[in-house]
Motif scaffolding. Structure first.
Motif, PDB file in Angstrom:
ATOM      1  N   LEU A   1       0.841  -1.192   0.000  1.00 16.61           N
ATOM      2  CA  LEU A   1       0.000   0.000   0.000  1.00 16.61           C
ATOM      3  C   LEU A   1       0.879   1.246   0.000  1.00 16.61           C
ATOM      4  N   PRO A   2       0.494   2.269  -0.722  1.00 16.87           N
ATOM      5  CA  PRO A   2       1.332   3.470  -0.777  1.00 16.87           C
ATOM      6  C   PRO A   2       1.350   4.272   0.510  1.00 16.87           C
ATOM      7  N   ARG A   3       0.328   4.120   1.357  1.00 21.97           N
ATOM      8  CA  ARG A   3       0.278   4.865   2.617  1.00 21.97           C
ATOM      9  C   ARG A   3       0.824   3.981   3.737  1.00 21.97           C
ATOM     10  N   GLY A   4       1.887   4.408   4.348  1.00 21.56           N
ATOM     11  CA  GLY A   4       2.483   3.637   5.424  1.00 21.56           C
ATOM     12  C   GLY A   4       1.565   3.533   6.629  1.00 21.56           C
ATOM     13  N   GLY A   5       1.526   2.350   7.232  1.00 15.06           N
ATOM     14  CA  GLY A   5       0.732   2.144   8.438  1.00 15.06           C
ATOM     15  C   GLY A   5      -0.755   2.308   8.248  1.00 15.06           C
ATOM     16  N   ALA A   6      -1.276   2.063   7.039  1.00 13.46           N
ATOM     17  CA  ALA A   6      -2.709   2.255   6.778  1.00 13.46           C
ATOM     18  C   ALA A   6      -3.572   1.208   7.459  1.00 13.46           C
ATOM     19  N   VAL A   7      -3.020   0.009   7.684  1.00  9.32           N
ATOM     20  CA  VAL A   7      -3.713  -1.134   8.309  1.00  9.32           C
ATOM     21  C   VAL A   7      -4.960  -1.527   7.501  1.00  9.32           C
ATOM     22  N   PRO A   8      -4.776  -2.249   6.399  1.00 12.41           N
ATOM     23  CA  PRO A   8      -5.923  -2.710   5.615  1.00 12.41           C
ATOM     24  C   PRO A   8      -6.676  -3.813   6.353  1.00 12.41           C
ATOM     25  N   THR A   9      -7.993  -3.750   6.298  1.00 15.50           N
ATOM     26  CA  THR A   9      -8.804  -4.754   7.004  1.00 15.50           C
ATOM     27  C   THR A   9      -9.736  -5.474   6.023  1.00 15.50           C
ATOM     28  N   ASP A  10     -10.981  -5.061   5.932  1.00 15.21           N
ATOM     29  CA  ASP A  10     -11.923  -5.783   5.074  1.00 15.21           C
ATOM     30  C   ASP A  10     -11.707  -5.453   3.606  1.00 15.21           C
ATOM     31  N   VAL A  11     -12.097  -6.400   2.745  1.00 13.40           N
ATOM     32  CA  VAL A  11     -11.885  -6.268   1.304  1.00 13.40           C
ATOM     33  C   VAL A  11     -13.099  -6.828   0.569  1.00 13.40           C
ATOM     34  N   ALA A  12     -13.398  -6.254  -0.599  1.00 13.91           N
ATOM     35  CA  ALA A  12     -14.529  -6.701  -1.415  1.00 13.91           C
ATOM     36  C   ALA A  12     -14.185  -6.473  -2.883  1.00 13.91           C
ATOM     37  N   ILE A  13     -14.851  -7.211  -3.756  1.00 14.64           N
ATOM     38  CA  ILE A  13     -14.588  -7.141  -5.189  1.00 14.64           C
ATOM     39  C   ILE A  13     -15.741  -6.417  -5.889  1.00 14.64           C
TER      40      ILE A  13
ATOM     41  N   SER B   1     -17.066  -4.521  -9.814  1.00 11.50           N
ATOM     42  CA  SER B   1     -17.067  -4.868 -11.226  1.00 11.50           C
ATOM     43  C   SER B   1     -15.784  -4.374 -11.892  1.00 11.50           C
ATOM     44  N   GLY B   2     -15.456  -4.974 -13.020  1.00  9.84           N
ATOM     45  CA  GLY B   2     -14.294  -4.533 -13.767  1.00  9.84           C
ATOM     46  C   GLY B   2     -12.968  -4.815 -13.099  1.00  9.84           C
ATOM     47  N   GLY B   3     -12.958  -5.694 -12.105  1.00 11.98           N
ATOM     48  CA  GLY B   3     -11.706  -6.054 -11.462  1.00 11.98           C
ATOM     49  C   GLY B   3     -11.266  -5.150 -10.335  1.00 11.98           C
ATOM     50  N   SER B   4     -12.120  -4.236  -9.905  1.00  5.03           N
ATOM     51  CA  SER B   4     -11.762  -3.354  -8.789  1.00  5.03           C
ATOM     52  C   SER B   4     -11.712  -4.133  -7.482  1.00  5.03           C
ATOM     53  N   VAL B   5     -10.657  -3.907  -6.711  1.00  2.00           N
ATOM     54  CA  VAL B   5     -10.519  -4.478  -5.371  1.00  2.00           C
ATOM     55  C   VAL B   5     -10.667  -3.332  -4.386  1.00  2.00           C
ATOM     56  N   TRP B   6     -11.731  -3.361  -3.596  1.00  2.00           N
ATOM     57  CA  TRP B   6     -12.009  -2.300  -2.623  1.00  2.00           C
ATOM     58  C   TRP B   6     -11.606  -2.789  -1.238  1.00  2.00           C
ATOM     59  N   PHE B   7     -11.032  -1.911  -0.434  1.00  2.00           N
ATOM     60  CA  PHE B   7     -10.590  -2.340   0.891  1.00  2.00           C
ATOM     61  C   PHE B   7     -10.590  -1.152   1.853  1.00  2.00           C
TER      62      PHE B   7
END
Length: 326
Positions: A206-218, A220-226
């Motif tokens: 991730l470009p932002r240091g220490g962002a702490v990614p948690t939940d994720v969803a898919i 349309s068009g291949g977008s990965v949301w988190f």
């Protein structure tokens, strides 16, 4: 617009620091009568994870309870599990209407049929922490195993572990694409993990240091949301590029993410007792009926209704017509 940048257990996550910043945040109070809420019959029940079935049923896990919840035809059912669960973060509904959930106390992944029959698949580790899980198109159950810094696949009663090379792993969120690729968030590593259908793995910092990614969803068009919990942002990864938008100047306690049929991105805002909707780069806030509401997980059903598991003791729904389904 989303800001473009280049590639570059429960209680613990929400104890993280507050970051500030700016975003166009549209706030609209939604009248209480527009929400539909179901109070738990047991005063100590705390709904944790929530998932929508293709048949219209809504499943949810209950912390410290010996039952899994299901909502059908406006009625809550408590399906007994014979043992109490602890922080049941993982839940997904299969195509046949059954459900899979993470059973931390039993160190197992459990399957519950539509009739309420329980089958457990016990892990081989003496200590287990389990996070989110998802079901692949082939029926395999993928789940995050923070204890072993790995992602595990369960199919036909057999576990196959994908070991994360970096010791910084800490997997949490899991999502599956239509072609069977797995996406996961690595909290400690501040990364996204992709496991292709052929088993090849790749991580993205991730470009932002220490962002702490948690939940994720898919989407349309291949977008990965988190979710980026500490950065208080909704992130997107598509075509090798990261984008994100901030959820306000104060940390909203982001938790739970789902993509609606119209591609709206919905998420919980635990510290604001609200749901958030991201559309066309802008966030709109939908305040829940109670100031003490804590929406931990969200799901969107086949009709575009937005559901949430509120750990203060409710399962609720914002009907599609009020959610702005198009």
């Amino acid at each position: 617009m989303l800001a473009k940048v280049g590639i570059g257990t429960l209680a613990a996550v929400f104890a993280l620091a507050v970051l500030a910043g700016g975003v166009l945040l549209l706030v609209r109070g939604v009248p209480e009568k527009q929400f539909v809420e179901y109070r738990m019959d047991h005063p100590d029940d705390a709904p944790i994870a929530i998932a929508a079935g293709a048949d219209g049923s809504i499943w949810f896990t209950i912390d410290q309870a010996d039952a899994v919840g299901r909502l059908r035809n406006g009625q809550i059912e408590r399906l007994p599990t014979s043992s109490r669960n602890i922080e049941p973060l993982g839940l997904a509904v299969a195509a046949d209407g059954s459900a899979w959930y993470a059973d931390l106390a039993a160190r197992a992944i459990a399957h519950i049929s539509s009739a309420g029959k329980i089958e457990r698949f016990v892990l081989d580790t003496p200590i287990t922490r389990l996070a989110r899980l998802a079901i692949a198109p082939d029926g395999a159950v993928w789940f995050a195993d923070p204890t072993g810094y790995g992602m595990t696949r369960l199919k036909d009663g057999v576990f196959n572990r994908y070991q994360i090379e970096s010791a910084r792993g800490g997997p949490y969120g899991v999502a599956v694409t239509a072609d069977g690729a797995i996406w996961a968030t690595l909290q400690n590593g501040n990364q996204l993990l992709q496991i292709a259908a052929d088993g090849a793995g790749r991580t993205f910092d991730l470009p932002r240091g220490g962002a702490v990614p948690t939940d994720v969803a898919i989407g349309s068009g291949g977008s990965v949301w988190f979710l980026q919990f500490r950065a208080n942002r909704i992130g997107r990864f598509k075509d090798g590029q990261f984008s994100d938008v901030e959820a306000g100047r104060e940390n909203a306690g982001l938790s739970g993410i789902a993509v609606a049929p119209n591609d709206d991105v919905w998420f919980g805002m635990m510290r604001r007792a609200s749901l958030g909707r991201l559309r066309n780069g802008h966030i709109e806030v939908f305040a829940l009926p109670r100031d003490n509401a804590r929406p931990f997980s969200v799901a969107v059903d086949r009709d575009g209704n937005v559901w949430y598991a509120d750990i203060s003791g409710f399962v609720g729904m914002l009907p599609a017509k009020y959610a702005g389904a198009r």
